[in-house]
Design a protein around this motif. Structure first.
Motif, short mmCIF file in Angstrom:
data_model
loop_
_atom_site.label_atom_id
_atom_site.label_comp_id
_atom_site.label_asym_id
_atom_site.label_seq_id
_atom_site.Cartn_x
_atom_site.Cartn_y
_atom_site.Cartn_z
N GLY A 1 48.26 46.53 33.28
CA GLY A 1 47.07 46.25 31.38
C GLY A 1 45.56 46.43 32.13
O GLY A 1 45.01 46.28 33.02
N ASN A 2 45.26 45.61 30.88
CA ASN A 2 43.46 45.38 30.92
C ASN A 2 43.83 43.77 31.80
O ASN A 2 44.17 43.55 31.51
N ASN A 3 42.04 44.29 32.22
CA ASN A 3 41.82 43.01 33.72
C ASN A 3 43.14 42.40 34.64
O ASN A 3 42.84 41.23 33.74
N VAL A 4 43.31 42.95 34.82
CA VAL A 4 44.06 42.52 36.06
C VAL A 4 43.17 42.95 37.71
O VAL A 4 42.94 43.57 37.47
N GLN A 5 43.54 41.38 37.63
CA GLN A 5 43.26 41.22 39.04
C GLN A 5 43.92 41.86 40.68
O GLN A 5 45.27 41.02 40.03
N PHE A 6 44.10 41.59 41.31
CA PHE A 6 44.47 42.21 42.91
C PHE A 6 43.96 41.96 44.01
O PHE A 6 43.42 42.10 44.40
N GLY A 7 44.69 40.35 44.59
CA GLY A 7 44.33 39.08 45.50
C GLY A 7 44.62 40.70 46.45
O GLY A 7 45.48 41.31 46.98
N ALA A 8 44.04 40.06 47.83
CA ALA A 8 43.49 40.80 49.54
C ALA A 8 45.27 40.97 49.85
O ALA A 8 45.73 40.46 49.44
N GLY B 1 51.02 42.68 32.68
CA GLY B 1 50.45 43.40 31.75
C GLY B 1 49.04 42.27 31.25
O GLY B 1 48.72 42.19 32.55
N ASP B 2 48.77 42.72 30.83
CA ASP B 2 47.52 42.29 30.48
C ASP B 2 46.79 40.79 31.03
O ASP B 2 47.53 39.44 31.11
N HIS B 3 45.77 40.78 31.91
CA HIS B 3 45.01 39.78 32.21
C HIS B 3 45.99 38.77 33.29
O HIS B 3 46.05 37.81 33.65
N ALA B 4 46.45 39.14 34.10
CA ALA B 4 47.32 39.24 34.80
C ALA B 4 46.55 39.01 36.49
O ALA B 4 45.83 40.28 36.33
N VAL B 5 47.94 38.07 37.31
CA VAL B 5 46.78 37.98 38.60
C VAL B 5 47.67 38.37 39.54
O VAL B 5 48.78 37.34 38.92
N ILE B 6 47.42 38.91 40.44
CA ILE B 6 48.26 38.99 41.55
C ILE B 6 47.72 38.69 42.56
O ILE B 6 46.60 38.86 43.30
N VAL C 1 55.35 42.24 35.23
CA VAL C 1 54.68 40.79 35.26
C VAL C 1 54.47 40.53 33.96
O VAL C 1 53.22 41.89 33.13
N PRO C 2 54.60 39.56 33.32
CA PRO C 2 54.23 39.37 31.37
C PRO C 2 52.68 39.57 31.78
O PRO C 2 52.03 38.90 32.42
N PRO C 3 51.94 39.33 30.59
CA PRO C 3 50.59 39.17 29.90
C PRO C 3 51.15 37.78 30.21
O PRO C 3 50.70 37.04 30.49
N GLY C 4 48.69 37.24 31.65
CA GLY C 4 48.13 36.24 31.61
C GLY C 4 48.99 35.77 33.09
O GLY C 4 49.08 34.34 32.91
N ALA C 5 49.63 36.04 33.52
CA ALA C 5 51.11 35.43 34.36
C ALA C 5 50.10 36.07 36.14
O ALA C 5 49.33 36.66 35.83
#
Length: 178
Positions: free
Chosen positions: A127-134, A145-150, A160-164
């Motif tokens: 989705g949009n604005n997803v961040q992937f950690g190292a 989902g959108d705005h998710a952070v891994i 992964v649901p949005p915002g999770a």
């Protein structure tokens, strides 16, 4: 041949990259000294050249240079992948990125692996604005989902649901924004 991109769209995306807050400095400084910016810049040009038949010889030369950057910086992204607006590579090294679809504003850090799991030929839909950690791993026919952070080091094999925010080896949801 893949999707054609207009020259105007290419210029718009390059300007967007130049203004991206993930990269600091002047345009020339970014292009010379920031490997993530340099790779994204040359990948966008290579993707554009791929769709213009009379520039095919230039595309072949650019593809060779993109492969040189792949080896030099450890970033592997298909030349057929269209990088959406706001796509950023914050840190280089060990990146393998083969999603099915990708939204805008995605941030990728070092060691991220995104692709299929061998059982399904489809990769993740991001989705949009997803961040992937190292060193995070996202594999399989799943949706992020959108705005998710891994989180860093997470192994994600389920939707992964949005915002999770997901963390851990088996990627459990720790925070979910409604």
């Amino acid at each position: 041949m893949g999707r054609k991109q207009s020259f105007v769209d290419l210029i718009r995306e390059l300007r967007s990259d130049a203004r991206n807050p993930a990269y600091c400095g002047t345009f020339a400084g970014k292009l010379l000294f920031i490997p993530g910016f340099k790779y994204v810049f040359h990948h966008r040009i290579c993707y554009y050249l791929r769709g213009v038949w009379w520039l095919m010889p230039l595309y072949c030369i650019w593809l060779c240079y993109l492969n040189h950057l792949r080896v030099k910086y450890g970033i592997e992204i298909s030349s057929r992948f269209h990088m959406p607006d706001g796509f950023s590579i914050a840190h280089f090294g060990g990146i393998v990125f083969y999603p099915e679809k990708c939204g805008k504003g995605v941030l990728v850090r070092q060691g991220v692996t995104v692709g299929n799991n061998g059982k399904s030929l489809r990769g993740p839909r991001i989705g949009n604005n997803v961040q992937f950690g190292a060193h995070s791993i996202v594999i399989g026919d799943i949706t992020i989902g959108d705005h998710a952070v891994i989180g860093a080091g997470a192994v994600v094999t389920k939707d992964v649901p949005p915002g999770a925010t997901v963390v851990g080896y088996r990627a459990t949801i720790r925070i979910q924004v409604h």
